[in-house]
Design a protein around this motif. Structure first.
Motif, PDB file in Angstrom:
ATOM      1  N   PRO A 155      -2.361 -13.602  10.015  1.00  0.00           N
ATOM      2  CA  PRO A 155      -1.064 -14.275   9.845  1.00  0.00           C
ATOM      3  C   PRO A 155       0.086 -13.317   9.544  1.00  0.00           C
ATOM      4  CG  PRO A 155      -2.471 -14.667   7.925  1.00  0.00           C
ATOM      5  CD  PRO A 155      -3.315 -13.936   8.939  1.00  0.00           C
ATOM      6  N   ILE A 156      -0.257 -12.106   9.017  1.00  0.00           N
ATOM      7  CA  ILE A 156       0.795 -11.159   8.623  1.00  0.00           C
ATOM      8  C   ILE A 156       0.467  -9.760   9.140  1.00  0.00           C
ATOM      9  CG2 ILE A 156       1.831  -9.940   6.628  1.00  0.00           C
ATOM     10  CD1 ILE A 156       1.436 -12.598   5.059  1.00  0.00           C
ATOM     11  N   PHE A 157       1.490  -9.098   9.717  1.00  0.00           N
ATOM     12  CA  PHE A 157       1.394  -7.678  10.036  1.00  0.00           C
ATOM     13  C   PHE A 157       2.433  -6.989   9.154  1.00  0.00           C
ATOM     14  CE2 PHE A 157       2.440  -3.857  12.628  1.00  0.00           C
ATOM     15  CZ  PHE A 157       1.172  -3.298  12.653  1.00  0.00           C
ATOM     16  N   TYR A 158       1.981  -6.032   8.349  1.00  0.00           N
ATOM     17  CA  TYR A 158       2.832  -5.443   7.301  1.00  0.00           C
ATOM     18  C   TYR A 158       3.085  -3.976   7.642  1.00  0.00           C
ATOM     19  CZ  TYR A 158       4.262  -4.778   2.316  1.00  0.00           C
ATOM     20  OH  TYR A 158       4.939  -4.511   1.142  1.00  0.00           O
ATOM     21  N   ILE A 159       4.327  -3.662   8.010  1.00  0.00           N
ATOM     22  CA  ILE A 159       4.698  -2.256   8.227  1.00  0.00           C
ATOM     23  C   ILE A 159       5.097  -1.680   6.875  1.00  0.00           C
ATOM     24  CG2 ILE A 159       6.282  -0.654   9.349  1.00  0.00           C
ATOM     25  CD1 ILE A 159       6.408  -2.422  11.733  1.00  0.00           C
ATOM     26  N   GLU A 160       4.288  -0.735   6.407  1.00  0.00           N
ATOM     27  CA  GLU A 160       4.424  -0.203   5.042  1.00  0.00           C
ATOM     28  C   GLU A 160       4.936   1.236   5.055  1.00  0.00           C
ATOM     29  OE1 GLU A 160       5.044  -0.152   1.932  1.00  0.00           O
ATOM     30  OE2 GLU A 160       3.240  -1.093   1.095  1.00  0.00           O
ATOM     31  N   TYR A 161       6.149   1.412   4.531  1.00  0.00           N
ATOM     32  CA  TYR A 161       6.704   2.761   4.371  1.00  0.00           C
ATOM     33  C   TYR A 161       6.842   3.081   2.886  1.00  0.00           C
ATOM     34  CZ  TYR A 161       8.156   3.592   9.284  1.00  0.00           C
ATOM     35  OH  TYR A 161       8.193   3.827  10.635  1.00  0.00           O
ATOM     36  N   SER A 162       6.119   2.398   2.030  1.00  0.00           N
ATOM     37  CA  SER A 162       6.230   2.537   0.577  1.00  0.00           C
ATOM     38  C   SER A 162       6.901   3.839   0.126  1.00  0.00           C
ATOM     39  CB  SER A 162       4.823   2.457  -0.035  1.00  0.00           C
ATOM     40  OG  SER A 162       4.915   2.590  -1.439  1.00  0.00           O
ATOM     41  N   GLY A 163       8.039   3.708  -0.550  1.00  0.00           N
ATOM     42  CA  GLY A 163       8.714   4.879  -1.122  1.00  0.00           C
ATOM     43  C   GLY A 163       9.716   5.565  -0.213  1.00  0.00           C
ATOM     44  N   THR A 164       9.716   5.216   1.080  1.00  0.00           N
ATOM     45  CA  THR A 164      10.698   5.842   1.979  1.00  0.00           C
ATOM     46  C   THR A 164      11.186   4.812   2.994  1.00  0.00           C
ATOM     47  OG1 THR A 164      11.160   7.784   3.315  1.00  0.00           O
ATOM     48  CG2 THR A 164       9.074   6.741   3.718  1.00  0.00           C
ATOM     49  N   TYR A 165      12.433   4.962   3.426  1.00  0.00           N
ATOM     50  CA  TYR A 165      12.995   3.982   4.353  1.00  0.00           C
ATOM     51  C   TYR A 165      12.462   4.232   5.765  1.00  0.00           C
ATOM     52  CZ  TYR A 165      16.413   0.874   6.460  1.00  0.00           C
ATOM     53  OH  TYR A 165      17.013  -0.150   7.151  1.00  0.00           O
ATOM     54  N   GLY A 166      12.121   3.139   6.442  1.00  0.00           N
ATOM     55  CA  GLY A 166      11.401   3.261   7.711  1.00  0.00           C
ATOM     56  C   GLY A 166      12.265   3.436   8.945  1.00  0.00           C
ATOM     57  N   ASP A 167      11.556   3.546  10.061  1.00  0.00           N
ATOM     58  CA  ASP A 167      12.183   3.758  11.358  1.00  0.00           C
ATOM     59  C   ASP A 167      12.454   2.389  11.991  1.00  0.00           C
ATOM     60  OD1 ASP A 167      12.595   4.143  14.095  1.00  0.00           O
ATOM     61  OD2 ASP A 167      11.268   5.890  14.175  1.00  0.00           O
ATOM     62  N   GLN A 168      13.746   2.079  12.107  1.00  0.00           N
ATOM     63  CA  GLN A 168      14.165   0.774  12.651  1.00  0.00           C
ATOM     64  C   GLN A 168      13.649   0.521  14.055  1.00  0.00           C
ATOM     65  OE1 GLN A 168      18.230  -0.808  12.649  1.00  0.00           O
ATOM     66  NE2 GLN A 168      18.631   1.108  11.589  1.00  0.00           N
ATOM     67  N   GLU A 169      13.589   1.600  14.830  1.00  0.00           N
ATOM     68  CA  GLU A 169      13.170   1.424  16.217  1.00  0.00           C
ATOM     69  C   GLU A 169      11.703   0.968  16.287  1.00  0.00           C
ATOM     70  OE1 GLU A 169      13.630   4.837  18.822  1.00  0.00           O
ATOM     71  OE2 GLU A 169      12.450   3.671  20.274  1.00  0.00           O
ATOM     72  N   ILE A 170      10.889   1.543  15.409  1.00  0.00           N
ATOM     73  CA  ILE A 170       9.472   1.135  15.385  1.00  0.00           C
ATOM     74  C   ILE A 170       9.364  -0.325  14.945  1.00  0.00           C
ATOM     75  CG2 ILE A 170       7.269   1.484  14.154  1.00  0.00           C
ATOM     76  CD1 ILE A 170       7.640   4.422  14.389  1.00  0.00           C
TER      77      ILE A 170
END
Ligand SMILES: CC(C)=CCC/C(C)=C/CC/C(C)=C/CC/C(C)=C/CC/C(C)=C/CC/C(C)=C/CC/C(C)=C/COP(=O)(O)OP(=O)(O)O
Ligand SMILES: O=P(O)(O)OC[C@@H](O)CO
Ligand SMILES: [Mg+2]
Length: 231
Positions: A155-170
């Motif tokens: 039900p959930i796919f979690y893109i985890e960048y814990s501690g740093t801001y992620g890549d919007q394109e991804i």
């Protein structure tokens, strides 16, 4: 509110100190849920403590299980991570198998929500603990998202960048391939601008560490996320 409609989540780490005043502001902020979880230092005592303190407010509260020893009744939901890009089956399904073997007869299955994690910050604690392969291309991440939705039916796919801001394109590319599976984004949100940016892409935005570093900024992310239109 059902977790499928959550837009903003505060992740409260039971292993970290938080004052009653700060916790009250977090609980009364208008966030959709308090997700109790952390990678390490999570114990039955600190989970009971947070649960009792959060339960004074009407906000829903969910436990994100990081070890079976700290699970207790009384939460609205139990979120169960599987780290899809871990190199060790332990973090994908072995701990889960052990837990179900032991507690399967007493588990309330409707309260459990499975999350397929894809961890993308190599330096964060959770990447190190779970031995995650973070050296991934956009295509790799998209393939994990498709695996989560179409094969494992998570039900959930979690893109985890814990501690740093992620890549919007991804994050955008993943959102484009998901239909029913909800996309959670978490990691490094410290400003209203970042909160809005990710809220325009992901279904749900998770805000964690900034609670402890700058509570005022953390509180501002609620309105920012809720006001942002999801593309
Ligand atoms: C009483 C009652 C309700 C009984 C229920 C019975 C029961 C025990 C059910 C459990 C069923 C089940 C299948 C459990 C799974 C067990 C388990 C241990 C699975 C492994 C989970 C896992 C992969 C953990 C790895 C760590 C992880 C992904 C944690 C999530 C939180 C996270 C990513 C935090 C971010 O890091 P943080 O700690 O914030 O980092 P910093 O400190 O650096 O900020
Ligand atoms: O703590 P931050 O970096 O905000 O990340 C939130 C959450 O995704 C952590 O699991
Ligand atoms: Mg944290």
């Amino acid at each position: 509110m059902d977790y499928k409609n959550w837009r903003h989540v505060f992740k409260v780490d039971p292993a970290k100190e938080i004052s009653d005043e700060a916790l009250e502001q977090i609980c009364e902020s208008g966030t959709d849920v308090i997700l109790v979880g952390g990678t390490d230092g999570v114990t039955i005592d600190n989970v009971i403590d947070i649960l009792l303190r959060v339960r004074r407010f009407s906000v829903p509260v969910a436990l994100e299980i990081s070890n079976v020893e700290s699970v207790l009744a009384g939460f609205d939901y139990y979120f169960i991570p599987s780290v899809l890009n871990s190199r060790e089956t332990k973090w994908v399904k072995d701990l889960h198998h052990e837990a179900i073997k032991e507690y399967g007869d007493i588990m309330v299955w409707d309260e459990l929500v499975a999350e397929g994690y894809c961890i993308l910050n190599p330096d964060c604690k959770v990447a190190q603990v779970t031995n995650a392969d973070t050296d991934l291309t956009k295509e790799d991440v998209i393939a994990y998202a498709r695996l989560a939705e179409n094969y494992f039916k998570l039900p959930i796919f979690y893109i985890e960048y814990s501690g740093t801001y992620g890549d919007q394109e991804i994050v955008s590319s993943v959102k484009e391939v998901l239909n029913d599976t909800k996309l959670f984004y978490g990691g490094g949100i410290t400003t209203v601008e970042q909160a809005v940016e990710m809220a325009r892409i992901a279904d749900t935005v998770v805000v964690g560490n900034i609670i402890y570093d700058d509570l005022k900024q953390a509180l501002k992310t609620v309105k920012a996320v809720k006001g942002a239109l999801n593309k």
